[in-house]
Design a protein around this motif. Sequence first.
Motif, PDB file in Angstrom:
ATOM      1  N   UNK A 221       0.246  -0.075  22.491  1.00  0.00           N
ATOM      2  CA  UNK A 221       1.326   0.796  22.031  1.00  0.00           C
ATOM      3  C   UNK A 221       1.613   0.543  20.546  1.00  0.00           C
ATOM      4  N   UNK A 222       1.667  -0.760  20.192  1.00  0.00           N
ATOM      5  CA  UNK A 222       1.970  -1.112  18.796  1.00  0.00           C
ATOM      6  C   UNK A 222       0.893  -0.596  17.861  1.00  0.00           C
ATOM      7  N   UNK A 223      -0.340  -0.726  18.314  1.00  0.00           N
ATOM      8  CA  UNK A 223      -1.449  -0.304  17.451  1.00  0.00           C
ATOM      9  C   UNK A 223      -1.407   1.214  17.243  1.00  0.00           C
ATOM     10  N   UNK A 224      -1.012   1.917  18.312  1.00  0.00           N
ATOM     11  CA  UNK A 224      -0.903   3.387  18.182  1.00  0.00           C
ATOM     12  C   UNK A 224       0.162   3.741  17.138  1.00  0.00           C
ATOM     13  N   UNK A 225       1.299   3.041  17.251  1.00  0.00           N
ATOM     14  CA  UNK A 225       2.410   3.289  16.315  1.00  0.00           C
ATOM     15  C   UNK A 225       1.954   3.025  14.890  1.00  0.00           C
ATOM     16  N   UNK A 226       1.277   1.861  14.702  1.00  0.00           N
ATOM     17  CA  UNK A 226       0.841   1.505  13.357  1.00  0.00           C
ATOM     18  C   UNK A 226      -0.152   2.517  12.818  1.00  0.00           C
ATOM     19  N   UNK A 227      -1.005   3.026  13.710  1.00  0.00           N
ATOM     20  CA  UNK A 227      -1.973   4.038  13.242  1.00  0.00           C
ATOM     21  C   UNK A 227      -1.233   5.298  12.782  1.00  0.00           C
ATOM     22  N   UNK A 228      -0.164   5.631  13.556  1.00  0.00           N
ATOM     23  CA  UNK A 228       0.642   6.807  13.161  1.00  0.00           C
ATOM     24  C   UNK A 228       1.231   6.580  11.777  1.00  0.00           C
ATOM     25  N   UNK A 229       1.837   5.385  11.593  1.00  0.00           N
ATOM     26  CA  UNK A 229       2.460   5.066  10.289  1.00  0.00           C
ATOM     27  C   UNK A 229       1.401   5.134   9.189  1.00  0.00           C
ATOM     28  N   UNK A 230       0.258   4.565   9.486  1.00  0.00           N
ATOM     29  CA  UNK A 230      -0.801   4.488   8.483  1.00  0.00           C
ATOM     30  C   UNK A 230      -1.280   5.892   8.106  1.00  0.00           C
ATOM     31  N   UNK A 231      -1.477   6.745   9.117  1.00  0.00           N
ATOM     32  CA  UNK A 231      -2.012   8.076   8.789  1.00  0.00           C
ATOM     33  C   UNK A 231      -0.938   8.925   8.090  1.00  0.00           C
ATOM     34  N   UNK A 232       0.323   8.727   8.480  1.00  0.00           N
ATOM     35  CA  UNK A 232       1.397   9.474   7.813  1.00  0.00           C
ATOM     36  C   UNK A 232       1.496   9.043   6.347  1.00  0.00           C
ATOM     37  N   UNK A 233       1.429   7.735   6.125  1.00  0.00           N
ATOM     38  CA  UNK A 233       1.526   7.214   4.752  1.00  0.00           C
ATOM     39  C   UNK A 233       0.331   7.698   3.922  1.00  0.00           C
ATOM     40  N   UNK A 234      -0.853   7.752   4.549  1.00  0.00           N
ATOM     41  CA  UNK A 234      -2.057   8.224   3.846  1.00  0.00           C
ATOM     42  C   UNK A 234      -1.878   9.701   3.451  1.00  0.00           C
ATOM     43  N   UNK A 235      -1.267  10.469   4.382  1.00  0.00           N
ATOM     44  CA  UNK A 235      -1.033  11.907   4.091  1.00  0.00           C
ATOM     45  C   UNK A 235      -0.004  12.071   2.954  1.00  0.00           C
ATOM     46  N   UNK A 236       0.977  11.166   2.964  1.00  0.00           N
ATOM     47  CA  UNK A 236       2.085  11.272   2.010  1.00  0.00           C
ATOM     48  C   UNK A 236       1.668  10.874   0.592  1.00  0.00           C
ATOM     49  N   UNK A 237       0.723   9.909   0.514  1.00  0.00           N
ATOM     50  CA  UNK A 237       0.408   9.300  -0.786  1.00  0.00           C
ATOM     51  C   UNK A 237       0.044  10.333  -1.875  1.00  0.00           C
ATOM     52  N   UNK A 238      -0.888  11.285  -1.607  1.00  0.00           N
ATOM     53  CA  UNK A 238      -1.215  12.242  -2.687  1.00  0.00           C
ATOM     54  C   UNK A 238      -0.014  13.077  -3.116  1.00  0.00           C
ATOM     55  N   UNK A 239       0.880  13.394  -2.146  1.00  0.00           N
ATOM     56  CA  UNK A 239       2.071  14.180  -2.492  1.00  0.00           C
ATOM     57  C   UNK A 239       2.984  13.377  -3.413  1.00  0.00           C
ATOM     58  N   UNK A 240       3.162  12.094  -3.055  1.00  0.00           N
ATOM     59  CA  UNK A 240       4.025  11.233  -3.879  1.00  0.00           C
ATOM     60  C   UNK A 240       3.446  11.099  -5.286  1.00  0.00           C
ATOM     61  N   UNK A 241       2.102  10.947  -5.343  1.00  0.00           N
ATOM     62  CA  UNK A 241       1.445  10.783  -6.642  1.00  0.00           C
ATOM     63  C   UNK A 241       1.608  12.066  -7.455  1.00  0.00           C
ATOM     64  N   UNK A 242       1.492  13.182  -6.769  1.00  0.00           N
ATOM     65  CA  UNK A 242       1.530  14.457  -7.483  1.00  0.00           C
ATOM     66  C   UNK A 242       2.930  14.797  -7.995  1.00  0.00           C
ATOM     67  N   UNK A 243       3.949  14.565  -7.145  1.00  0.00           N
ATOM     68  CA  UNK A 243       5.281  15.064  -7.492  1.00  0.00           C
ATOM     69  C   UNK A 243       6.253  14.019  -8.028  1.00  0.00           C
ATOM     70  N   UNK A 244       6.006  12.739  -7.785  1.00  0.00           N
ATOM     71  CA  UNK A 244       7.004  11.749  -8.194  1.00  0.00           C
ATOM     72  C   UNK A 244       6.461  10.847  -9.294  1.00  0.00           C
ATOM     73  N   UNK A 245       7.357  10.450 -10.213  1.00  0.00           N
ATOM     74  CA  UNK A 245       6.890   9.542 -11.266  1.00  0.00           C
ATOM     75  C   UNK A 245       6.545   8.175 -10.674  1.00  0.00           C
ATOM     76  N   UNK A 246       5.644   7.418 -11.376  1.00  0.00           N
ATOM     77  CA  UNK A 246       5.306   6.105 -10.810  1.00  0.00           C
ATOM     78  C   UNK A 246       6.192   4.988 -11.346  1.00  0.00           C
ATOM     79  N   UNK A 247       7.175   5.403 -12.163  1.00  0.00           N
ATOM     80  CA  UNK A 247       8.109   4.405 -12.668  1.00  0.00           C
ATOM     81  C   UNK A 247       9.364   4.406 -11.778  1.00  0.00           C
ATOM     82  N   UNK A 248       9.820   3.221 -11.296  1.00  0.00           N
ATOM     83  CA  UNK A 248      10.963   3.199 -10.369  1.00  0.00           C
ATOM     84  C   UNK A 248      12.220   3.842 -10.944  1.00  0.00           C
TER      85      UNK A 248
END
Length: 653
Positions: free
Chosen positions: A106-133
């Motif tokens: 169950x945990x591994x499934x959850x982590x895979x979900x988190x991982x794939x969601x974060x992977x999907x999100x990363x290009x959007x974050x890079x494209x639309x948000x500045x990399x400076x905090x």
Amino acid sequence: MHEFLRALRDAAKRWPILAAALLCSAGVAGLWSANIFALFPIIEVTLKGESLQEWNAKRMAEADARITATENQLESLRRRLEADEAANAAETDRKRIAKQIATLDHEIRKDREIESYARWLQPWLTRFLPDDPFKTVLLVVSFVVVSTFVKHVLMLVGAMLVGWVAMGISRDIRLKVFDKALELDRAQFMQRGSSGFMATITHTSDMLAHGITAVYGGAITEPLKILACLGGAFLISWQLTLACLTLAPLVGFLMVWLNKRMRGLSKRMLTRSTSFHHVVLEALNNVMTVQSYTMEPFEKKRFRDCTGDMMRIGMWHTFYATLANPITEILGIGMVATSIAVGAWLVINQETQMFGITMTDRPMTVPGIMVFFGMLIGASDPVRKLSGIITGFNSGCVAAQCLYPLLDAPSKLVPAADPKPIPSPHREIRLEDVSFSYDGIDTVLKDVNVSIRFGERVAIVGPNGGGKSTLVNLICRFYDPTKGKVLLDGVPLTELALEDLRRRIAIVTQQTELFNESIYYNIRYGRWDATAEEVEAAARKAYAHDFISQFPQGYHTMVGPSGYRLSGGQRQRISLARAFLRDAEILVLDEATSQIDVESEKLIHDALAAYVQNRTVIMITHRASTLALADAIIQVEHGVVTKRPAASRLQVA
Ligand code: ADP
């Protein structure tokens, strides 16, 4: 409730506007929770000095690391299980290992979900948000400011749209009540009286509009906001959200109880408002009597009593309406308090369970719990506003309960389904076996059989209360007979178009009814096509021209409310001029010259003698001078009607 649903359905006919308002509400609700959610990146980056891309990449890497570690753990557990099975180890041991494997799966499934969601999100974050905090913080803050502005624009547009619908409905209702008041027969009208209609048109319609605004304005937006925030909280931890809602059933029960009390009070308020209008109109309309009989203290007391009564009920209403605030607030604060207590415990102890119940899949982070609190605080504000909506909903229900039965009540003067045409002028008015009772108990007219030929001039005489006015009212179809028929050229009045009948009649009553307009307006009333010359000719016939000409503004003199600036005789003469101008084939005069001086009356009678040629004239009178105009006398006494030629009456006299 049922009637209020009808009002809401009526409002729903303007669905495009409501749909636009609903879209605004959805936008407001979305921005409401988005603003709170925007806290998350702020907290995340300001607390840790990371950019969102770094945070997301870290999340991905952590999930990857956890997946690898869990896979290794799983591998060794599976090997142990196989070994145990080969060695035929104890059943309980094998079961324990199988359970551990299921949890890790169950945990591994959850982590895979988190991982794939974060992977999907990363290009959007890079494209639309500045990399400076810091720039990220600035961006998010700007988003919150802009979205708050947009949210308020949407709220304003939504409120205007809902207001448009509610006021439209309230106007429609006002128009319908007004139309109804003019359509009803006199008995039905008098059941409410002008004060009742006044209260309905003003106060009750407002209450209904308030109810509709509450439902379409808030009853959708606020629950949507609650849903949006609770939805966000559910995403973070559904178990914790449910735990925070434990107070909801109690609050729901209290609100139902409160609802009942407030509805009862709204009803009482409405009844009092009718009697309030009644007292005001009666005292003000009869102010002369009040003053001349020095009844001011009595009327003042009556008015004070009824306003005091309204105030008392209003205070109770305010009490219960205000009580709704703490009750809904209990739910709001209860949610927040539970979430703080449980959440803090979970964060401090880095636990995922409480009392053996799993609250989160993995230990909560400080920013995570902060956003969770934010979501619940965001939900508690609209929960608090629900109380105002409930108050509005109640007034809407009560108002609709009062309004719709009135609008549904059919007029006793049923319009003819297929109105019959009759020639103009008519040949005869006939009453056939007519009986009439106002209350269904006392018979005012009994088995009346009488006819009036066209061109005949009849005088109706008899003692007060004998039924003379009632007889005339039946001929004008202000009422329908309880038994028998009133016929015009053999056609029952019920089968004629009401306008056709009334167009043939001009009526002058003892209580002249004038509008607060000019003399010219009052004479032309009902004959808007009449020219100034025709108006003057009619005024001359009624011997009104002389006194009108003496006013500085002549025909354009304003007569004041109910014509109070004129004497009784002058009012009657204007009324007569109006009837003359109408040039109708039936002229009804109900003591029409009773207030006119003897000199003018004689002149009017001369004018009348010329005017009444070629039309039917029905005169209620006690005056010998008027009787002299008559061809026939109708005697009405205790409801019994007899007719005789005028000459025979004179002989008897
Ligand atoms: P008249 O014109 O001969 O003086 P009416 O026709 O006005 O008499 O009244 C006849 C009777 O009907 C009276 O007893 C009066 O009390 C009663 N009456 C008149 N109008 C109403 C009404 N709207 N509701 C109930 N009773 C009425």
